[in-house]
Scaffold this motif. Structure first.
Motif, PDB file in Angstrom:
ATOM      1  N   GLY A   1       0.807  -1.210   0.000  1.00 33.72           N
ATOM      2  CA  GLY A   1       0.000   0.000   0.000  1.00 33.72           C
ATOM      3  C   GLY A   1       0.840   1.259   0.000  1.00 33.72           C
ATOM      4  N   LYS A   2       0.158   2.366  -0.118  1.00 32.89           N
ATOM      5  CA  LYS A   2       0.809   3.675  -0.136  1.00 32.89           C
ATOM      6  C   LYS A   2       0.458   4.426   1.136  1.00 32.89           C
ATOM      7  N   VAL A   3       1.453   5.016   1.765  1.00 29.15           N
ATOM      8  CA  VAL A   3       1.248   5.771   2.997  1.00 29.15           C
ATOM      9  C   VAL A   3       0.612   7.122   2.662  1.00 29.15           C
ATOM     10  N   LEU A   4      -0.598   7.321   3.167  1.00 25.99           N
ATOM     11  CA  LEU A   4      -1.307   8.574   2.927  1.00 25.99           C
ATOM     12  C   LEU A   4      -1.061   9.594   4.016  1.00 25.99           C
ATOM     13  N   HIS A   5      -0.931   9.102   5.257  1.00 29.11           N
ATOM     14  CA  HIS A   5      -0.790  10.031   6.376  1.00 29.11           C
ATOM     15  C   HIS A   5      -0.091   9.324   7.531  1.00 29.11           C
ATOM     16  N   ILE A   6       0.768  10.048   8.230  1.00 29.23           N
ATOM     17  CA  ILE A   6       1.457   9.519   9.403  1.00 29.23           C
ATOM     18  C   ILE A   6       0.940  10.267  10.624  1.00 29.23           C
TER      19      ILE A   6
END
Length: 212
Positions: free
Chosen positions: A103-108
């Motif tokens: 997956g792709k990291v959208l928010h930390i």
């Protein structure tokens, strides 16, 4: 006769003293501190060692459901899928799974990393980076069976130990490097409550986190 008796008494007392001394010497056992600690630990369950061995030897081959398929199956027929594929402890509405995916990291965030599943049109997943507790890993992986333990304290200590390992060994290296927009591979445990399901906020307790 009196002289002989008077001479025998000191000898008698000396022999008694020697015998008592030998008995006392043989009753005293000397051991090093390490030997004592080892003896105390022998036969005592060590949950931290158990958790470490699991993470080092069982994790790579641990069966997992692909995250996109997992979400779709829950959306299609949550009750049937959880009953057939999930694990649970006793009479409970909580079912546990091991899932994996890219997956792709959208928010930390402060407690979770929000990930969009690769090629998925469903909701995002939350990868836990703080407040890691509960029995999701123990139950989802099937790493322990309550019937194999003499008391529930040992069984419950497994969850504590493996969660501690995640907090100290798995999350920190990932958090030092991850950035929004990164593509990652994840593998971890998920809890689904069939009575109050929240498919929009499925939270993964990570076991593997790799940045591509």
């Amino acid at each position: 006769m009196a002289v002989r008796n008077s001479m025998k008494k000191p000898i008698k007392y000396l022999l008694i003293t020697l015998l008592v001394g030998v008995a006392l010497y043989n009753s005293v056992y000397f051991e090093t501190l390490n030997e004592r600690n080892t003896a105390q630990k022998k036969g005592v369950f060590d949950p931290d060692a158990f958790a470490q061995k699991f993470l080092e030897t069982k994790l790579a081959g641990l069966p997992a459901v692909e995250a996109g398929q997992f979400i779709k199956a829950l959306q299609d027929d949550l009750m049937q899928f959880t009953a057939e594929q999930g694990r649970k402890l006793g009479i409970s509405h909580d079912y546990y799974f091991i899932v994996e995916g890219n997956g792709k990291v959208l928010h930390i965030g402060p407690e979770n990393v929000i990930v969009k599943i690769e090629g998925g049109a469903g909701p995002e997943l939350l990868v836990a980076t703080d407040f890691i507790f509960g029995n999701a890993i123990r139950e989802g992986s099937g790493m322990a069976n309550i019937g194999d333990y003499q008391n529930t304290m040992d069984f419950n200590s497994i969850s504590v130990a493996v969660n501690n390992r995640v907090r100290t060994d798995i999350v920190p290296p990932f958090m030092k490097k991850v950035k929004e927009g990164n593509n990652i591979y994840f593998k971890g445990a998920v809890e689904v409550n069939t009575k109050n399901p929240d498919l929009q906020n499925l939270r993964i307790i990570p076991l593997i986190l790799d940045i591509k």
